[in-house]
Design a protein around this motif. Structure first.
Motif, PDB file in Angstrom:
ATOM      1  N   ASP A 101      53.762 -79.934  43.299  1.00 22.05           N
ATOM      2  CA  ASP A 101      54.850 -80.948  42.694  1.00 22.05           C
ATOM      3  C   ASP A 101      54.251 -81.946  41.983  1.00 22.05           C
ATOM      4  O   ASP A 101      54.992 -82.395  40.923  1.00 22.05           O
ATOM      5  N   HIS A 102      53.030 -82.179  41.951  1.00 20.86           N
ATOM      6  CA  HIS A 102      52.522 -83.571  41.071  1.00 20.86           C
ATOM      7  C   HIS A 102      51.078 -82.939  40.737  1.00 20.86           C
ATOM      8  O   HIS A 102      50.231 -83.825  41.175  1.00 20.86           O
ATOM      9  N   ILE A 157      47.642 -85.020  39.878  1.00 15.54           N
ATOM     10  CA  ILE A 157      46.518 -85.857  40.667  1.00 15.54           C
ATOM     11  C   ILE A 157      45.500 -84.890  40.981  1.00 15.54           C
ATOM     12  O   ILE A 157      44.597 -85.032  41.631  1.00 15.54           O
ATOM     13  N   ARG A 176      41.956 -85.815  39.980  1.00 16.38           N
ATOM     14  CA  ARG A 176      41.509 -87.175  40.332  1.00 16.38           C
ATOM     15  C   ARG A 176      40.533 -87.231  41.734  1.00 16.38           C
ATOM     16  O   ARG A 176      40.741 -86.212  42.648  1.00 16.38           O
ATOM     17  N   GLU A 190      40.085 -89.280  43.773  1.00 17.48           N
ATOM     18  CA  GLU A 190      40.611 -89.508  45.222  1.00 17.48           C
ATOM     19  C   GLU A 190      41.542 -88.736  45.817  1.00 17.48           C
ATOM     20  O   GLU A 190      41.656 -88.767  47.108  1.00 17.48           O
ATOM     21  N   THR A 191      41.936 -87.840  45.103  1.00 21.82           N
ATOM     22  CA  THR A 191      42.754 -86.630  45.746  1.00 21.82           C
ATOM     23  C   THR A 191      41.901 -85.907  46.898  1.00 21.82           C
ATOM     24  O   THR A 191      42.498 -85.644  47.988  1.00 21.82           O
ATOM     25  N   ALA A 235      40.033 -87.228  48.699  1.00 28.21           N
ATOM     26  CA  ALA A 235      40.057 -88.269  50.231  1.00 28.21           C
ATOM     27  C   ALA A 235      41.203 -87.641  51.000  1.00 28.21           C
ATOM     28  O   ALA A 235      41.074 -88.030  52.133  1.00 28.21           O
ATOM     29  N   LEU A 236      42.219 -87.449  50.151  1.00 28.62           N
ATOM     30  CA  LEU A 236      43.724 -87.064  50.876  1.00 28.62           C
ATOM     31  C   LEU A 236      44.062 -85.681  51.332  1.00 28.62           C
ATOM     32  O   LEU A 236      44.624 -85.376  52.237  1.00 28.62           O
ATOM     33  N   GLU A 267      55.938 -88.112  41.616  1.00 28.11           N
ATOM     34  CA  GLU A 267      55.238 -88.870  42.724  1.00 28.11           C
ATOM     35  C   GLU A 267      55.972 -88.918  43.900  1.00 28.11           C
ATOM     36  O   GLU A 267      55.621 -88.737  45.175  1.00 28.11           O
ATOM     37  N   GLU A 301      44.026 -94.375  50.770  1.00 26.15           N
ATOM     38  CA  GLU A 301      43.738 -93.683  49.493  1.00 26.15           C
ATOM     39  C   GLU A 301      45.022 -93.310  48.672  1.00 26.15           C
ATOM     40  O   GLU A 301      44.830 -93.216  47.390  1.00 26.15           O
ATOM     41  N   THR A 302      46.165 -93.330  49.516  1.00 29.94           N
ATOM     42  CA  THR A 302      47.254 -93.129  48.476  1.00 29.94           C
ATOM     43  C   THR A 302      47.740 -94.034  47.662  1.00 29.94           C
ATOM     44  O   THR A 302      48.242 -93.647  46.497  1.00 29.94           O
ATOM     45  N   ALA A 355      45.787 -95.521  45.942  1.00 30.10           N
ATOM     46  CA  ALA A 355      44.826 -95.203  44.542  1.00 30.10           C
ATOM     47  C   ALA A 355      45.566 -94.147  43.598  1.00 30.10           C
ATOM     48  O   ALA A 355      45.462 -94.222  42.326  1.00 30.10           O
ATOM     49  N   LEU A 356      46.459 -93.244  44.185  1.00 31.97           N
ATOM     50  CA  LEU A 356      46.769 -92.101  43.528  1.00 31.97           C
ATOM     51  C   LEU A 356      48.269 -92.166  43.011  1.00 31.97           C
ATOM     52  O   LEU A 356      48.802 -91.832  42.094  1.00 31.97           O
ATOM     53  N   PHE A 357      49.072 -93.225  43.869  1.00 33.27           N
ATOM     54  CA  PHE A 357      50.693 -93.175  43.685  1.00 33.27           C
ATOM     55  C   PHE A 357      50.977 -94.665  43.499  1.00 33.27           C
ATOM     56  O   PHE A 357      50.394 -95.622  43.969  1.00 33.27           O
TER      57      PHE A 357
END
Lengths: 473, 473
Positions: A82-83, A86, A89, A91-92, A94-95, B76, B91-92, B94-96
């Motif tokens: 959907d997005h 990211i 990135r 940081e992605t 880490a999630l 997002e 961490e979210t 940093a991305l959103f």
């Protein structure tokens, strides 16, 4: 203004709308649910106003509304698709797990321009259909072509499409099991066809007897009905049985000989709770008998709402359409939707994915058994095993006094209403699915979270005993 | 096996399926598109095999397939709602953006149990309908109730629902503009009703004349047709006009007097490209005339596929249903879907959101103007302004020789096919939308990315000149 305006200006009333719409009934969201919602509002406004704290919706196969958590891997992939900006990135990482990132890339690469916000091919994105076809081939051990797959928003639109295609007038009929999931009767009514009932045999665990199919087919034909298709729901809804392989072969043979399209509702194929039964698709059975496209027309429905993931709100599904001519297939109205696929062994998410999946399925099996045993322990109730799907369909032998007390209400609806008022438990009266005349049932999902099952059972028992004490003949 | 089996065993052929399905046509995905896909495959297999490098799909309003990027904020929020477990993670952030996180929480809090994977209320989630109703009230300056909103998977299912509700037999008719978006004729055909055509006046910028409506209504009534509703598409598709307020008042008055349901296709309400026109919903117009629920039955269709965001693949939309009795409303088949809302001033994303939105709309206006001017500069072509929507619908005066050369093909289809073969540009022949007999048009979207427009124009001009040189009378 035209003088004829008063004639046409009568406006839109229930009397002047399409009677097929009015006729169509859909019990799983019927009166009892409306009453349950009213009770819920009353409880919110005035806690303590009823003899229970919450409404338990056992009427519909909606796992996540009862607390089942979504499978993490699927949701990670979905969010990334959907997005997609990211995905690149740091940081992605880490999630999201590495394999969900890889899977999202893989799916996006199959979508032209990676544009998930674009209309897709009207049969669904080719790359996704390739993946589904590969999954079906692996499941069955027989080839499956992407061109036979139509992605849909859940199974319902696919069923509507086939009914629309097959039903020309009220002289065209569809053989449907009784009890049945009422989508079928509703869709046949909406499309102006004739519901040809065949009864499942409760005494043999909701067995499907070929002699019964023949009898009902010949009876319909003698009345001038052209029967176009046979609906089989396997695993059964609301009945929960899983068909034996030999039985499936008989059904395929019957459809072939009688020239019927076999409409196979296989949305519960991942929900099997007994060791000695396994799911076989009708396509696998037909191919194992040597029957190919030219021998039998076969449609299999599948949905992401069911299975262990229960993503009802995500509206995904597909149908596999085989044994139709190219010309007919071109006529099938095409809708598209996004579907999801599972992880592979060795991937970062695999262990947690398997744990989530198996946890859900094993818990469902335990819940089914606990509820089944509880129902069978009660006076006047017998309940077949839930071999698959998400439901139990117990039979209640209602005392005469209770049937009299029901008045104009159907006795099983009366029982369900009394149950709701006393306990907050919502079940669907068997009359919404059809049943042998003079018998009474209700459908109860096995979906409440496991820690709630003991309380549900004791509330149910207490109600049933007091109901029987009130009405026992 | 039954002796009557051979009679029923004829199988499923185009001759034996529902003739309504066969009759139904859908030009925007018709023959020319199938041919374009074939050319695209040939180009992939053998680059240089055609006098162009790529196929330009100007046939369908599908912005993201032509490179339009999704609006970041919406995606997002969507991703966060899909995978809410990351909302609590550091961490979210940093991305959103902070406001997309807040908005996701806000939406999730409106969903029972925050379960986005559950079946929702059959009219759609109450909290989302509340937000839509508030948005409509702010847009119109008149109240809007959440109970009047039905969330749908795009506008098409909503249109089908209304046709299903209103059409009882082939004696029931629906007034539809010609040219029209073919969803309407297709849906009327599928539901077995009668298409009652009224013509838009090209000479007055595709004006909608009440005298024409009256004439066609009376003509239909004299043939025994009960006309149940009037379809108005505003901004127009494929014609791109935006109705004047006074014209809308006349239309409302006409529907009220004649007892017609007003079916208002308002999916392009955010796509307006001229300074002197603005969008007015028919509900606002009716209320400003003092007409309430009891005076007029009105349905407004909206979709997330259109607007500046163009999220065709996300299948979201709603209809606002006013002026029907409670009993009728209960009969409307209910589907649910997820919808999206925009940010507010002062939020972290607001500036970039506004920049993305305005950038898209301003670019669309420039593209519309460039294409319109180009078409108008060509021999035998006149093109009305695109005041709104996503399309131009130029008229071509085809030379007699070209019409003869077309043979059994419709002349505008012949022209579109020649254009595709020469340039790779896909447009839809006007005959797919309807046109005054003897006139020829095509529909071309304004959606190719802006840097491609000059090349498209020069390819088009070159083709058209050579076509005219070949066929000029």
């Amino acid at each position: 203004m035209s003088s004829s305006s008063s004639a046409a200006g009568a406006g839109v009333t229930v009397e002047t709308i399409n009677p097929k719409v009015v006729e169509c009934e859909y019990a799983v969201r019927g009166e009892i649910v409306i009453h349950a919602q009213r009770l819920q509002e009353e409880l919110q406004k005035k806690p303590g106003s009823h003899p229970f704290d919450e409404i338990l919706y056992c009427n519909i196969g909606n796992p996540q509304s009862l607390g089942q958590q979504p499978v993490t891997f699927f949701r990670e992939v979905l969010a990334l698709c959907d997005h997609p900006t990211i995905l690149d990135r740091d940081e992605t990482h880490a999630l999201f797990s590495a394999d969900s990132i890889a899977r999202a890339w893989q799916i996006l690469d199959q979508i032209p321009g990676r544009a998930t916000g674009a209309y897709s091919h009207s049969q669904g994105i080719k790359g996704l259909r390739d993946a589904i076809a590969a999954g079906i081939a692996a499941r069955d051990g027989y080839p499956c072509k992407a061109e036979d797959i139509f992605l849909t928003d859940g199974a319902s639109p696919a069923v509507h499409m086939m009914m629309q295609l097959l039903l020309r007038s009220e002289k065209d009929g569809i053989l449907c099991p009784i009890p049945q999931y009422p989508l079928y009767s509703a869709s046949i009514a909406l499309h102006g066809g004739h519901l040809v009932r065949y009864y499942l045999d409760e005494a043999t665990g909701w067995g499907l007897e070929i002699s019964e199919l023949k009898k009902q087919l010949e009876d319909a034909r003698s009345k001038g009905i052209t029967v176009r298709a046979l609906v089989v729901i396997n695993p059964g809804n609301p009945t929960g049985q899983v068909l034996a392989e030999e039985n499936q072969r008989q059904i395929v043979e019957f459809c072939k000989k009688e020239g019927l399209v076999l409409l196979a509702d296989e949305v519960y194929q991942e929900n099997i709770y007994v060791e000695d039964k396994k799911f076989n698709s009708f396509k696998k059975i037909a191919r194992s008998m040597g029957y190919e496209d030219q021998d039998i027309s076969l449609v299999s429905f599948q949905s992401v709402s069911k299975g262990y993931y229960g993503e009802c709100g995500k509206r995904g599904g597909y149908m596999e359409v085989t044994g139709f001519s190219t010309e007919v297939r071109e006529q099938i109205y095409k809708v598209a939707s996004v579907n999801l696929f599972s992880t592979e062994e060795g991937d970062e998410s695999y262990e947690s994915y398997v744990a989530e999946r198996d946890g859900i399925l094993q818990s469902l099996a335990r819940r089914a058994k606990a509820l089944e045993d509880a129902f069978n322990s009660l006076e006047g109730i017998t309940c077949n095993k839930a071999e698959g799907a998400m439901y139990l369909f117990p039979r209640i032998r209602l005392p005469k006094k209770a049937i009299e007390a029901a008045g104009n209400t159907k006795p099983d609806a009366f029982y369900a209403r009394r149950l709701l008022d006393a306990t907050g438990i919502v079940v669907v009266p068997g009359s919404g699915f059809g049943q042998v005349p003079g018998t009474w049932h209700f459908r109860c999902t096995i979906l409440p979270q496991e820690d709630k099952i003991p309380a549900i059972i004791s509330r149910f028992k207490e109600f049933h005993e007091s109901f029987m004490n009130e009405y026992r003949d």
